[in-house]
Design an enzyme around this catalytic site. Structure first.
Site, PDB file in Angstrom:
ATOM      1  N   LYS A 115     -22.012  20.803 -43.673  1.00  0.00           N
ATOM      2  CA  LYS A 115     -23.228  20.800 -44.518  1.00  0.00           C
ATOM      3  C   LYS A 115     -24.469  20.698 -43.638  1.00  0.00           C
ATOM      4  O   LYS A 115     -25.464  21.380 -43.847  1.00  0.00           O
ATOM      5  CB  LYS A 115     -23.192  19.625 -45.507  1.00  0.00           C
ATOM      6  N   SER A 152     -25.266  17.929 -49.352  1.00  0.00           N
ATOM      7  CA  SER A 152     -24.686  16.648 -49.743  1.00  0.00           C
ATOM      8  C   SER A 152     -25.445  15.507 -49.086  1.00  0.00           C
ATOM      9  O   SER A 152     -25.988  15.657 -47.983  1.00  0.00           O
ATOM     10  CB  SER A 152     -23.232  16.641 -49.271  1.00  0.00           C
ATOM     11  N   TYR A 205     -16.322  17.872 -42.559  1.00  0.00           N
ATOM     12  CA  TYR A 205     -16.930  18.363 -43.804  1.00  0.00           C
ATOM     13  C   TYR A 205     -18.439  18.121 -43.787  1.00  0.00           C
ATOM     14  O   TYR A 205     -19.241  19.012 -44.054  1.00  0.00           O
ATOM     15  CB  TYR A 205     -16.283  17.672 -45.018  1.00  0.00           C
TER      16      TYR A 205
HETATM   17  P1  NAD Z   1     -14.712  22.377 -56.063  1.00  0.00           P
HETATM   18  O1  NAD Z   1     -13.662  22.437 -55.001  1.00  0.00           O
HETATM   19  O2  NAD Z   1     -14.331  21.933 -57.412  1.00  0.00           O
HETATM   20  O3  NAD Z   1     -15.436  23.796 -56.176  1.00  0.00           O
HETATM   21  C1  NAD Z   1     -15.589  24.658 -55.081  1.00  0.00           C
HETATM   22  C2  NAD Z   1     -15.104  26.027 -55.518  1.00  0.00           C
HETATM   23  O4  NAD Z   1     -15.280  26.939 -54.410  1.00  0.00           O
HETATM   24  C3  NAD Z   1     -13.637  26.053 -55.898  1.00  0.00           C
HETATM   25  O5  NAD Z   1     -13.501  26.681 -57.158  1.00  0.00           O
HETATM   26  C4  NAD Z   1     -12.967  26.867 -54.800  1.00  0.00           C
HETATM   27  O6  NAD Z   1     -11.879  27.599 -55.275  1.00  0.00           O
HETATM   28  C5  NAD Z   1     -14.111  27.747 -54.319  1.00  0.00           C
HETATM   29  N1  NAD Z   1     -14.042  28.209 -52.933  1.00  0.00           N
HETATM   30  C6  NAD Z   1     -13.842  27.489 -51.795  1.00  0.00           C
HETATM   31  N2  NAD Z   1     -13.884  28.287 -50.729  1.00  0.00           N
HETATM   32  C7  NAD Z   1     -14.132  29.544 -51.176  1.00  0.00           C
HETATM   33  C8  NAD Z   1     -14.299  30.812 -50.565  1.00  0.00           C
HETATM   34  N3  NAD Z   1     -14.210  30.974 -49.233  1.00  0.00           N
HETATM   35  N4  NAD Z   1     -14.543  31.891 -51.336  1.00  0.00           N
HETATM   36  C9  NAD Z   1     -14.638  31.755 -52.684  1.00  0.00           C
HETATM   37  N5  NAD Z   1     -14.484  30.600 -53.327  1.00  0.00           N
HETATM   38  C10 NAD Z   1     -14.236  29.501 -52.582  1.00  0.00           C
HETATM   39  O7  NAD Z   1     -15.892  21.453 -55.481  1.00  0.00           O
HETATM   40  P2  NAD Z   1     -17.186  20.891 -56.211  1.00  0.00           P
HETATM   41  O8  NAD Z   1     -17.049  19.421 -56.312  1.00  0.00           O
HETATM   42  O9  NAD Z   1     -17.475  21.681 -57.424  1.00  0.00           O
HETATM   43  O10 NAD Z   1     -18.262  21.163 -55.093  1.00  0.00           O
HETATM   44  C11 NAD Z   1     -19.058  22.336 -55.089  1.00  0.00           C
HETATM   45  C12 NAD Z   1     -19.935  22.333 -53.851  1.00  0.00           C
HETATM   46  O11 NAD Z   1     -20.721  21.142 -53.838  1.00  0.00           O
HETATM   47  C13 NAD Z   1     -19.148  22.333 -52.546  1.00  0.00           C
HETATM   48  O12 NAD Z   1     -19.824  23.123 -51.605  1.00  0.00           O
HETATM   49  C14 NAD Z   1     -19.181  20.876 -52.134  1.00  0.00           C
HETATM   50  O13 NAD Z   1     -19.065  20.733 -50.751  1.00  0.00           O
HETATM   51  C15 NAD Z   1     -20.551  20.445 -52.625  1.00  0.00           C
HETATM   52  N6  NAD Z   1     -20.647  18.989 -52.856  1.00  0.00           N
HETATM   53  C16 NAD Z   1     -19.740  18.374 -53.665  1.00  0.00           C
HETATM   54  C17 NAD Z   1     -19.814  16.995 -53.840  1.00  0.00           C
HETATM   55  C18 NAD Z   1     -18.800  16.277 -54.697  1.00  0.00           C
HETATM   56  O14 NAD Z   1     -18.683  15.048 -54.566  1.00  0.00           O
HETATM   57  N7  NAD Z   1     -18.080  16.943 -55.598  1.00  0.00           N
HETATM   58  C19 NAD Z   1     -20.829  16.242 -53.223  1.00  0.00           C
HETATM   59  C20 NAD Z   1     -21.747  16.902 -52.431  1.00  0.00           C
HETATM   60  C21 NAD Z   1     -21.656  18.293 -52.250  1.00  0.00           C
HETATM   61  N1  UFG Z   2     -13.235   3.946 -53.467  1.00  0.00           N
HETATM   62  C1  UFG Z   2     -12.315   2.929 -53.655  1.00  0.00           C
HETATM   63  N2  UFG Z   2     -11.035   3.270 -53.965  1.00  0.00           N
HETATM   64  C2  UFG Z   2     -10.641   4.580 -54.084  1.00  0.00           C
HETATM   65  C3  UFG Z   2     -11.587   5.597 -53.881  1.00  0.00           C
HETATM   66  C4  UFG Z   2     -12.893   5.243 -53.559  1.00  0.00           C
HETATM   67  O1  UFG Z   2     -12.650   1.746 -53.556  1.00  0.00           O
HETATM   68  O2  UFG Z   2      -9.449   4.815 -54.324  1.00  0.00           O
HETATM   69  C5  UFG Z   2     -14.627   3.572 -53.152  1.00  0.00           C
HETATM   70  C6  UFG Z   2     -15.078   4.070 -51.791  1.00  0.00           C
HETATM   71  O3  UFG Z   2     -14.736   3.175 -50.783  1.00  0.00           O
HETATM   72  C7  UFG Z   2     -16.578   4.193 -52.008  1.00  0.00           C
HETATM   73  C8  UFG Z   2     -16.717   4.546 -53.498  1.00  0.00           C
HETATM   74  O4  UFG Z   2     -15.477   4.173 -54.094  1.00  0.00           O
HETATM   75  O5  UFG Z   2     -17.182   2.959 -51.797  1.00  0.00           O
HETATM   76  C9  UFG Z   2     -16.961   6.026 -53.738  1.00  0.00           C
HETATM   77  O6  UFG Z   2     -15.969   6.777 -53.035  1.00  0.00           O
HETATM   78  P1  UFG Z   2     -15.760   8.339 -53.276  1.00  0.00           P
HETATM   79  O7  UFG Z   2     -14.610   8.759 -52.405  1.00  0.00           O
HETATM   80  O8  UFG Z   2     -15.653   8.630 -54.718  1.00  0.00           O
HETATM   81  O9  UFG Z   2     -17.138   8.977 -52.791  1.00  0.00           O
HETATM   82  P2  UFG Z   2     -17.879   8.907 -51.379  1.00  0.00           P
HETATM   83  O10 UFG Z   2     -19.174   8.183 -51.607  1.00  0.00           O
HETATM   84  O11 UFG Z   2     -17.018   8.413 -50.308  1.00  0.00           O
HETATM   85  O12 UFG Z   2     -18.133  10.463 -51.060  1.00  0.00           O
HETATM   86  C10 UFG Z   2     -18.620  11.388 -52.017  1.00  0.00           C
HETATM   87  C11 UFG Z   2     -18.005  12.762 -51.770  1.00  0.00           C
HETATM   88  C12 UFG Z   2     -18.499  13.334 -50.484  1.00  0.00           C
HETATM   89  C13 UFG Z   2     -19.995  13.328 -50.454  1.00  0.00           C
HETATM   90  C14 UFG Z   2     -20.518  11.939 -50.710  1.00  0.00           C
HETATM   91  C15 UFG Z   2     -22.019  11.919 -50.773  1.00  0.00           C
HETATM   92  O13 UFG Z   2     -16.589  12.668 -51.735  1.00  0.00           O
HETATM   93  O14 UFG Z   2     -18.074  14.671 -50.384  1.00  0.00           O
HETATM   94  O15 UFG Z   2     -20.004  11.454 -51.944  1.00  0.00           O
HETATM   95  O16 UFG Z   2     -22.454  12.889 -51.656  1.00  0.00           O
HETATM   96  F1  UFG Z   2     -20.417  13.746 -49.257  1.00  0.00           F
END
Ligand code: NAD
Ligand code: UFG
Length: 342
Positions: free
Chosen positions: A154, A125, A150
């Site tokens: 990573k 991330s 979190y």
């Molecule tokens: P998500 O929660 O939708 O998907 C993660 C999946 O992993 C879920 O289906 C959950 O049930 C499964 N899971 C969690 N722990 C597990 C375990 N121990 N064994 C088996 N399954 C397990 O999240 P996502 O948004 O699809 O994110 C996927 C990956 O990308 C994650 O590692 C997350 O940290 C990373 N990531 C997400 C974002 C974001 O903003 N969505 C940003 C950066 C990185």
């Molecule tokens: N925001 C609002 N109101 C809300 C929610 C969010 O104003 O109700 C704003 C936040 O302050 C931020 C922007 O919208 O400025 C985006 O916020 P998000 O929570 O959607 O995303 P972040 O950038 O905080 O974080 C996301 C993921 C993290 C990841 C990061 C970088 O949640 O897991 O992007 O990849 F690490």
């Protein structure tokens, strides 16, 4: 036939990636414990692709249970999505986050070693870049100073994988640093389905647009940015999914023991701009108020995309308008999310 093991493949990014893999000729096996996803995803994937994917309901921290997946399939590579990802929750429940995110990755690598699986793509991330204000973030930008457990998981896992790649010379690892994944598959059959009140901007706006939540609070309008609200690099989840196919092809054709790529668009969009784009997509106003800054938010975060473009051949194609319209399509077709497992 050799398969890609997609851990966490029932989740938001994993499920979209399963489709991209399938469309690019890969055979897929999914392992997920459904802690943050639902069985219905499997039906939806079948509706989209016509294929019922092989699915194991398994906790990736449970080595014996996960071994069955390696034993029963010819796994050729792994994309590891399985993990917990809610920033706020990780502050309240650090032990759960360190335990789940670290142990699941360690267990997967142990089994990869045992079964001589050499190719790994890991969901990292942009959060590993910490609180730096030096944008855009390149893959060489300083790491650390994460603002929550979190983020540290990573950061730690990137180091764990670098150490493993040194120690096990056949292992090839690709670290993908995602920026802000949003949007949904064009069918509206799968998308982001958070439990309870969403924390992230797009799921929250969707619920306000649908009338389920009353109004959005914009966290801070006094940042040193053009319109005073934070800038983020939103990337369509289908573009992100395609990036994983490129990453798998990269590890299959390059000798680098560790490769690192940002997956973003290279463009910053402010919260105000995101709200305006969503209003255009849904055709009505999104009620919002301006509130205090959210602790831990950095003003500006966007990717340098040069390395991914040059070395991976990856370029995000979809616009912020497409991100909003696909989100809205998913929201209107599934106002209450996916049906729960009974
Ligand atoms: P998500 O929660 O939708 O998907 C993660 C999946 O992993 C879920 O289906 C959950 O049930 C499964 N899971 C969690 N722990 C597990 C375990 N121990 N064994 C088996 N399954 C397990 O999240 P996502 O948004 O699809 O994110 C996927 C990956 O990308 C994650 O590692 C997350 O940290 C990373 N990531 C997400 C974002 C974001 O903003 N969505 C940003 C950066 C990185
Ligand atoms: N925001 C609002 N109101 C809300 C929610 C969010 O104003 O109700 C704003 C936040 O302050 C931020 C922007 O919208 O400025 C985006 O916020 P998000 O929570 O959607 O995303 P972040 O950038 O905080 O974080 C996301 C993921 C993290 C990841 C990061 C970088 O949640 O897991 O992007 O990849 F690490």
């Amino acid at each position: 036939m050799a398969s890609v093991l997609v851990t966490g493949g029932m989740g938001f990014i994993g499920s979209h990636t399963v489709i991209s893999l399938y469309e690019n000729g890969f055979d897929v096996v999914i392992a997920d414990n459904l802690i943050n996803s639902k069985t219905e995803v499997l039906n939806r994937l079948e509706q989209i692709t016509g294929k019922r994917f092989k699915f194991y309901k398994v906790d990736c921290c449970d080595k014996e249970a996960l071994r069955k997946v390696f034993e029963e399939n010819e796994i050729d590579s792994v994309i590891h999505f399985a993990g917990l990802k809610a920033v706020g929750e990780s502050v309240r429940m650090p032990l759960e986050y360190y335990s789940n995110n670290i142990n699941s990755m360690l267990t997967v690598v142990e089994l990869m070693n045992e079964y001589k699986v050499r190719k790994l793509v890991f969901s990292s991330s942009a959060t590993v870049y910490g609180e730096s204000e030096d944008v855009p973030f390149t893959e060489e930008s300083p790491l650390g100073m994460c603002t929550n457990p979190y983020g540290w998981t990573k950061w730690m896992l990137e180091q764990v994988l670098r150490d493993c790649a040194k120690a096990y010379p056949d292992l090839k690892v690709c670290l993908l640093r995602y920026f802000n994944p949003v949007g949904a598959h064009e069918s509206g059959l799968i998308g982001e389905d958070p439990k309870g009140i969403p924390n992230n901007l797009f799921p929250y706006i969707s619920k306000v647009a649908a009338g389920t939540l009353e109004q959005l609070t914009v966290f801070g309008d006094d940042y040193d940015t053009p319109d005073g609200t934070c800038l983020r690099d939103y990337i369509h989840v289908c573009d992100l999914a395609d990036g994983h196919v490129k990453a798998l092809n990269f590890v299959a054709t390059h000798d680098d023991s560790v490769s690192v790529f940002n997956l973003g668009t290279g463009k910053g969009t402010s919260v105000k701009e995101a709200v305006a784009a969503f209003e255009k997509a849904c055709g009505h106003e999104i009620k919002h108020v301006f509130g205090a800054r959210r602790p831990g938010d950095i003003p500006v975060c966007y990717a340098s995309t040069d390395k991914a473009r040059k070395e991976l051949g990856f370029e995000a194609k979809r616009t912020i308008e497409e991100m909003c319209s696909s989100c809205w399509n998913w929201q209107t077709k599934n106002p209450d999310g996916l049906p729960s497992d009974s």
